[in-house]
Scaffold this motif. Structure first.
Motif, PDB file in Angstrom:
ATOM      1  N   UNK A  94       0.844  -1.309   0.022  1.00  0.00           N
ATOM      2  CA  UNK A  94      -0.073   0.081  -0.048  1.00  0.00           C
ATOM      3  C   UNK A  94       0.824   1.395   0.016  1.00  0.00           C
ATOM      4  N   UNK A 103       3.276   1.850  -1.621  1.00  0.00           N
ATOM      5  CA  UNK A 103       3.526   2.130  -2.919  1.00  0.00           C
ATOM      6  C   UNK A 103       2.668   2.872  -3.856  1.00  0.00           C
ATOM      7  N   UNK A 104       1.590   3.019  -3.180  1.00  0.00           N
ATOM      8  CA  UNK A 104       0.534   4.001  -3.934  1.00  0.00           C
ATOM      9  C   UNK A 104       1.142   5.674  -4.254  1.00  0.00           C
ATOM     10  N   UNK A 106       3.968   6.378  -4.621  1.00  0.00           N
ATOM     11  CA  UNK A 106       5.023   6.330  -5.530  1.00  0.00           C
ATOM     12  C   UNK A 106       4.404   6.315  -6.891  1.00  0.00           C
ATOM     13  N   UNK A 107       3.473   5.186  -7.110  1.00  0.00           N
ATOM     14  CA  UNK A 107       2.982   4.782  -8.322  1.00  0.00           C
ATOM     15  C   UNK A 107       2.174   6.111  -8.826  1.00  0.00           C
ATOM     16  N   UNK A 145       4.673   8.595 -10.312  1.00  0.00           N
ATOM     17  CA  UNK A 145       5.232   8.014 -11.640  1.00  0.00           C
ATOM     18  C   UNK A 145       4.517   7.934 -12.819  1.00  0.00           C
ATOM     19  N   UNK A 146       3.130   7.898 -12.484  1.00  0.00           N
ATOM     20  CA  UNK A 146       2.274   7.979 -13.634  1.00  0.00           C
ATOM     21  C   UNK A 146       1.373   9.205 -13.413  1.00  0.00           C
ATOM     22  N   UNK A 147       1.716  10.204 -13.761  1.00  0.00           N
ATOM     23  CA  UNK A 147       1.078  11.472 -13.260  1.00  0.00           C
ATOM     24  C   UNK A 147      -0.384  11.561 -14.218  1.00  0.00           C
ATOM     25  N   UNK A 148      -0.355  11.456 -15.390  1.00  0.00           N
ATOM     26  CA  UNK A 148      -1.793  11.451 -15.986  1.00  0.00           C
ATOM     27  C   UNK A 148      -1.980  10.568 -16.964  1.00  0.00           C
ATOM     28  N   UNK A 149      -2.050   9.415 -16.525  1.00  0.00           N
ATOM     29  CA  UNK A 149      -2.315   8.246 -17.829  1.00  0.00           C
ATOM     30  C   UNK A 149      -3.572   8.493 -18.509  1.00  0.00           C
ATOM     31  N   UNK A 204      -6.524   7.726  -8.707  1.00  0.00           N
ATOM     32  CA  UNK A 204      -6.334   6.474  -9.321  1.00  0.00           C
ATOM     33  C   UNK A 204      -6.273   5.368  -8.362  1.00  0.00           C
ATOM     34  N   UNK A 220       7.319  -1.417  -9.728  1.00  0.00           N
ATOM     35  CA  UNK A 220       8.357  -0.377  -9.726  1.00  0.00           C
ATOM     36  C   UNK A 220       9.601  -0.594  -9.791  1.00  0.00           C
ATOM     37  N   UNK A 235       9.945   4.442 -13.831  1.00  0.00           N
ATOM     38  CA  UNK A 235       9.646   5.562 -15.005  1.00  0.00           C
ATOM     39  C   UNK A 235      11.052   6.530 -15.264  1.00  0.00           C
ATOM     40  N   UNK A 278       2.297   2.928 -18.103  1.00  0.00           N
ATOM     41  CA  UNK A 278       1.787   3.835 -17.276  1.00  0.00           C
ATOM     42  C   UNK A 278       2.720   4.983 -16.921  1.00  0.00           C
ATOM     43  N   UNK A 279       3.531   5.128 -17.281  1.00  0.00           N
ATOM     44  CA  UNK A 279       4.740   6.381 -17.327  1.00  0.00           C
ATOM     45  C   UNK A 279       4.002   7.512 -18.293  1.00  0.00           C
TER      46      UNK A 279
END
Lengths: 176, 279
Positions: A1, A3-4, A6-7, A10-14, B205, B265, B270, B278-279
């Motif tokens: 959890x 990790x959320x 960070x995730x 990492x993926x600002x606007x998919x 998300x 990760x 990324x 996803x990046x």
């Protein structure tokens, strides 16, 4: 959890592109029914206008129809213009049409023949046909509006230009 | 030659002032524009003023006998595209060989044709009508975090197709009525809506949505979507009518890989792989 975040960072606007999409269109020639209809209306209006013009001129200059009709249809029309001229007839008034609806689109036809078929309602209520004395030769039982099944050939693809290939009286109700 | 002969016959007919309706023949060869304008198309005369008249008479007699569409539905729909279509009512005197008696009305309508109020159209009659293939998307796009919701959404909308229905020109309108996902891990899910992206739903998300699914195992999964379309049809100039049942149309399948958040990760960071999923 943990990790959320960070995730998420990492993926600002998919941006959800509906990727992996299978082709939703089936139209190499026309992008849509609307585009096909627009091309058909333009082609048929041009054909009608030129045919009217020739008949108003008493059948003179019949070859002018060639830019608007397939070779076969042009031959039939030119033959008919010849009869009109021989009888000394001429028309007055313009032909109209309405209610054009697509019957079928054949996007994979050989050399674009019969690429599109439509139904339409032909309207000749404004048209009179006169002999040399100015007497009308229109049949008293002429229907002012007649349903037609009209097919088109592809004349060019870029831009899409159509020729009227055939126009047959259609025996169904609901078009006119 | 045949057309020439027909032209001469009709011209003689004019001279002799004979006005009887010619027999309706099968539509065949071209009728030249001059023929159309003079009224010399032999197959064109006396067969065309039926549609509007037959339609309303048929529906009236149907509802009068119990059942049938409410009167309001007919009145509204007839105004939509051919407002002048009913102008012919009461002017038709042609006696058609196809006349059938629907007491107390005389209705010029062949059974099984569009004006027949008892005509039933079923999904299997729609062979000439291909609905648009729906598409689906997912986020994260192409990958799945085990234990966190993966969001699926479909792109399908109502649309209309034209074509021949039972031999008559018609339109068919397809409307998405239900969405069924097979997530590839042995589970399935259904929704009345196609779902939407997290951004469109204004959700963070990895939120749960009406169309999200949480995977519990690692692996590659093929996600299949089937959209159930309901359908309506209308013959040219007539009101929309419903068709029973739905038509199942499969969308594009998606393949996605499920892993743990840590795997994702470490393996697909990324900063090291900016073009990674996803990046």
């Amino acid at each position: 959890m943990l990790a959320l975040p960070a995730l998420a960072a990492c993926a600002p606007a998919p941006t959800p592109v509906p990727g992996h999409t299978a082709a939703a269109t089936d139209a190499p020639v026309f992008a849509s029914d609307e585009e096909a209809l627009a091309a058909a209306k333009k082609a048929y209006a041009g054909y009608l206008h030129m045919s009217d013009q020739i008949l108003m001129d008493g059948g003179s200059g019949p070859e002018r129809i060639k830019g608007y009709a397939s070779t076969r249809l042009a031959e039939l029309e030119i033959e008919s213009y010849g009869r009109t001229k021989a009888k000394g007839l001429r028309s007055t008034g313009g032909s109209l049409f309405s209610n054009m609806t697509i019957q079928s689109r054949g996007d994979a036809t050989v050399q674009g023949r019969g690429v599109l078929t439509v139904y339409l309602c032909s309207d000749v209520s404004e048209v009179d046909f006169l002999d040399s004395r100015g007497q009308s030769v229109v049949s008293p039982s002429r229907p002012d509006r007649t349903p037609f099944e009209v097919s088109f050939d592809l004349a060019s693809t870029d831009p899409v230009e159509l020729l009227v290939a055939s126009a047959d009286v259609w025996q169904g109700a609901g078009i006119c | 030659m045949i057309r020439q002969a027909a032209l001469i016959v009709v011209l003689i007919g004019i001279i002799l002032s004979i006005g009887g309706p010619p027999a309706a023949s099968a539509a065949g060869g071209d009728c030249s524009r001059a023929d159309v304008q003079m009224g010399s198309c032999p197959e064109a005369n006396g067969v065309f003023d039926h549609g509007g008249v037959d339609l309303s008479a048929g529906f009236d007699s149907n509802s009068g006998g119990g059942g049938g569409a409410p009167p309001g539905a007919d009145g509204g729909a007839q105004t939509d595209e051919n407002p002048d279509q009913n102008g012919d009512q009461g002017t038709v005197t042609v006696v058609d060989p196809l006349v059938i008696v629907r007491d107390p009305f005389f209705v010029n309508c062949a059974p099984g044709s569009p004006c027949d109020p008892s005509l039933v159209v079923s999904m299997s009659d729609l062979v000439n009508f291909q609905p648009v293939i729906p598409t689906q998307g997912m986020e994260p796009n192409g990958w799945i975090v085990i234990g966190l919701p993966t969001n699926f959404f479909a792109a399908a909308s109502a649309h209309t197709r034209s074509g021949l229905l039972l031999g008559f020109p018609a339109e068919v309108r397809f409307t998405p009525a239900g969405y069924r996902w097979a997530y590839g891990d042995g589970t399935t899910g259904g929704s009345a809506t196609g779902g939407a992206s997290w951004a469109d739903l204004h959700l963070p998300e990895f939120s749960e949505t009406a169309t999200s699914h949480t995977y519990l195992d690692a692996g590659d999964f093929v996600i299949a979507l089937t959209v159930d379309y309901s359908a309506q049809y209308r013959f040219a100039g007539q009101p929309w009518r419903g068709i029973g049942g739905t038509l199942a149309v499969p969308a594009n399948p998606i393949t996605a890989r499920a892993g743990t958040a840590r795997t994702v990760l470490v393996d697909r960071e990324c900063t090291r792989n900016p073009s990674g999923p996803g990046c």
